[in-house]
Design a protein around this motif. Structure first.
Motif, PDB file in Angstrom:
ATOM      1  N   GLY A 286       1.058  -1.273   0.287  1.00  0.00           N
ATOM      2  CA  GLY A 286      -0.173  -0.294   0.125  1.00  0.00           C
ATOM      3  C   GLY A 286       1.029   0.929  -0.133  1.00  0.00           C
ATOM      4  O   GLY A 286       1.872   1.186  -0.747  1.00  0.00           O
ATOM      5  N   PRO A 287       0.714   2.484   0.835  1.00  0.00           N
ATOM      6  CA  PRO A 287       1.604   3.713   0.469  1.00  0.00           C
ATOM      7  C   PRO A 287       2.949   3.425   1.329  1.00  0.00           C
ATOM      8  O   PRO A 287       3.598   4.130   0.518  1.00  0.00           O
ATOM      9  CB  PRO A 287       0.486   4.205   1.887  1.00  0.00           C
ATOM     10  N   ALA A 288       3.149   2.049   2.019  1.00  0.00           N
ATOM     11  CA  ALA A 288       4.499   1.752   2.523  1.00  0.00           C
ATOM     12  C   ALA A 288       5.148   1.699   0.694  1.00  0.00           C
ATOM     13  O   ALA A 288       7.092   1.725   1.089  1.00  0.00           O
ATOM     14  CB  ALA A 288       4.715   0.272   3.406  1.00  0.00           C
ATOM     15  N   TRP A 289       4.998   1.069  -0.297  1.00  0.00           N
ATOM     16  CA  TRP A 289       5.458   1.026  -1.589  1.00  0.00           C
ATOM     17  C   TRP A 289       6.322   1.893  -1.688  1.00  0.00           C
ATOM     18  O   TRP A 289       7.746   1.773  -2.511  1.00  0.00           O
ATOM     19  CB  TRP A 289       4.580   0.764  -2.124  1.00  0.00           C
ATOM     20  N   LYS A 290       5.961   3.590  -1.621  1.00  0.00           N
ATOM     21  CA  LYS A 290       6.420   4.576  -1.760  1.00  0.00           C
ATOM     22  C   LYS A 290       8.235   5.020  -0.964  1.00  0.00           C
ATOM     23  O   LYS A 290       9.163   5.347  -1.500  1.00  0.00           O
ATOM     24  CB  LYS A 290       6.226   5.783  -1.356  1.00  0.00           C
ATOM     25  N   SER A 291       8.129   4.149   0.173  1.00  0.00           N
ATOM     26  CA  SER A 291       9.454   3.682   0.671  1.00  0.00           C
ATOM     27  C   SER A 291      10.240   2.939   0.588  1.00  0.00           C
ATOM     28  O   SER A 291      11.362   1.808   1.821  1.00  0.00           O
ATOM     29  CB  SER A 291       9.522   3.990   2.538  1.00  0.00           C
TER      30      SER A 291
END
Length: 394
Positions: A286-291
C-alpha cells in the motif's frame, strides 16, 4: 479458492528471538524471511534460485548478434514490452512493465557476482554471503546488524525451512512455525519419477502420483503448478512490512530457473509467477510502497548460445531486477558488452560488466542509510566494487 487471505496472528516470543531460532514456513519453491531495522524504509531481496536467463527476461534485441545466437528462444517483435529501443521485456512481465513506465522498476544488465563458478551450490552460497568463499553468515544480516536494534521491534522473523544464508548471522532470528509444513518440490518429485519410470514396481505409482498432483509426465521437465505460492508469500511479506511496528527487511526466494531444456515453455510460467509476486508485494504494501526498494538477483546467468534441447546452460552474467516506489526507475542500466564472438566471456557467456555487490552497496547506503564505512565489512574484500549511486529517488 484464493490463498490471499489475511495473515494469521503470529505468536512470537522475545526469548525465541534472543536464541536466534529459525522458523519453518515454505510454500512450494518459495520461502520468506524478514528482519527489522530502525526507520521506515523497506528493503526486499528476492533470490532467484537456479540461474535465471537474463537475456530471455530482458532481451537485448538491438544487438546485431542476438537473434542468431538465440534462434527460437528470441521473441517476435510484437511480443516484446519495449524498454527504450534496444532492450525489450518478456510479455509475461506486464505488471513489472507498468511499474517501469511509472518509474518504479528498472534493470541492470550484464551483472554477476565476484565469483566465476558454474556450480549452483557454490554460486548461491557466494551470492548470499557476499564474498567468494564459504562462510556461515550473509550480507543482508550484516547490513541489518550494522544499523542497530530498532526500539520496540523484534530483530528478525524467518518463515522458511531455515533462514536463508543471506539472513543468517549476528542479528538474531525470531521463530514462528505454522501448523502445515512444506510439501516436496515439484522438480524433485519429477526427477524421482523420471528415474523410476522404467521400474515396473515403483514407476507406475510415481507416475500416478504425479498425475494426481497435476505434475508433468515423468519424461518431461517439471514446471510450476497453477497455484502461485510466490505471490502468496509476497502478499504476506507486504502486509508484514506495511505494519506500523512490523519488520522492514524481507528476503524471498523462488526456485525453478535452471532451464537446460524446453526453456520457452518453462520461462513463460516462471516469469508470470515472478511478475505476480511483484504485483502482490506492491498491492500489500500500500502506501509503504513509496518507501520500498526490491532487489532481485540470481546466482549466475546462462549461456548466450542456445543448446540442443531448446534451453541454455550455466553461464556468467545475467540481469538484476529493481523495483519500488523509492527507486529512480524507468531505466536499463549497466554497460552492455555486446554479443559478438570476440566479446563473449570464455567464448560462451554474456560478459559481466557490473558487480552485483556494487548495486547492493548503493541501495544499502542511499536507501537504508548504511554508513559507507560499514560497506567494506558487509562485503569483505570488495574494494574494487564501488557503490552504484543514483538508484534511489532524491
Amino acid at each position: 479458492m484464493s490463498r490471499m487471505s489475511p495473515l494469521p496472528q503470529l505468536n512470537l516470543s522475545r526469548r525465541a528471538a534472543l536464541l536466534g531460532l529459525a522458523a519453518s514456513f515454505t510454500l512450494g519453491r518459495a520461502s520468506l524471511a524478514l528482519a527489522s531495522i530502525p526507520g521506515d524504509k523497506r528493503f526486499v531481496v528476492v533470490l532467484l534460485r537456479g540461474a535465471m536467463d537474463g537475456m530471455s527476461a530482458v532481451e537485448p534485441y538491438g544487438d546485431a548478434d542476438f537473434a542468431s545466437l538465440r534462434g527460437p528462444l528470441a521473441l517476435d517483435a510484437a511480443q516484446r514490452l519495449d524498454l527504450g529501443g534496444y532492450f525489450g521485456l518478456h510479455p509475461n512481465f506486464a505488471g513489472l512493465h507498468a511499474m517501469y513506465a511509472n518509474g518504479e522498476a528498472g534493470f541492470v544488465h550484464a551483472t554477476a557476482g565476484a565469483y566465476r563458478t558454474r556450480s549452483h551450490f557454490e554460486a548461491q552460497d557466494y551470492m548470499e554471503a557476499g564474498v567468494a568463499q564459504r562462510i556461515d553468515n550473509g550480507w543482508l544480516n550484516r547490513a541489518v546488524a550494522s544499523l542497530g536494534t530498532p526500539g520496540g521491534r523484534d530483530i528478525a522473523l524467518s518463515m522458511g525451512l531455515a533462514a536463508p544464508l543471506l539472513l543468517r548471522g549476528a542479528a538474531p532470528v525470531q521463530a514462528w512455525a505454522p501448523e502445515k509444513f512444506a510439501t516436496p518440490d515439484t522438480d524433485l518429485l519429477a526427477r524421482i519419477a523420471a528415474l523410476a519410470a522404467r521400474d515396473p514396481i515403483i514407476g507406475p505409482p510415481f507416475a500416478n502420483m504425479m498425475a494426481q498432483r497435476g505434475g508433468p509426465a515423468p519424461n518431461m521437465a517439471a514446471t510450476p503448478g497453477n497455484d502461485n505460492d510466490f505471490a502468496v508469500l509476497a502478499d504476506a511479506a507486504g502486509k508484514l512490512l506495511a505494519a506500523a511496528n512490523g519488520p522492514r527487511v524481507a528476503a524471498l526466494e523462488i526456485g525453478g530457473w535452471d532451464t537446460h531444456q524446453a526453456q520457452t515453455r518453462r520461462l513463460d510460467v516462471q516469469f508470470k509467477i515472478l511478475d505476480a509476486g511483484f504485483v502482490a508485494l506492491k498491492a500489500a504494501l500500500g502506501p509503504a510502497w513509496k518507501s520500498t526498494i526490491v532487489l532481485a538477483i540470481t546466482e549466475f546467468g546462462r549461456t548466450a548460445h542456445i543448446n540442443g534441447t531448446n534451453g541454455t546452460d550455466h553461464g556468467t552474467a545475467g540481469v538484476t531486477f529493481l523495483a519500488g516506489g523509492a527507486l529512480a526507475g524507468g531505466r536499463v542500466l549497466g554497460t552492455w558488452p555486446g554479443l559478438g564472438a570476440s566479446k563473449l566471456f570464455e567464448n560462451r557467456d554474456l560478459a559481466p560488466t557490473t558487480d552485483v555487490r556494487s548495486i547492493a552497496k548503493g541501495l544499502l547506503q542511499d536507501h537504508l542509510g548504511v554508513r559507507a564505512a560499514s560497506l567494506g565489512q558487509i562485503f569483505p574484500g570488495s574494494g574494487d566494487a564501488s557503490a552504484m549511486r543514483g538508484l534511489v529517488k532524491a
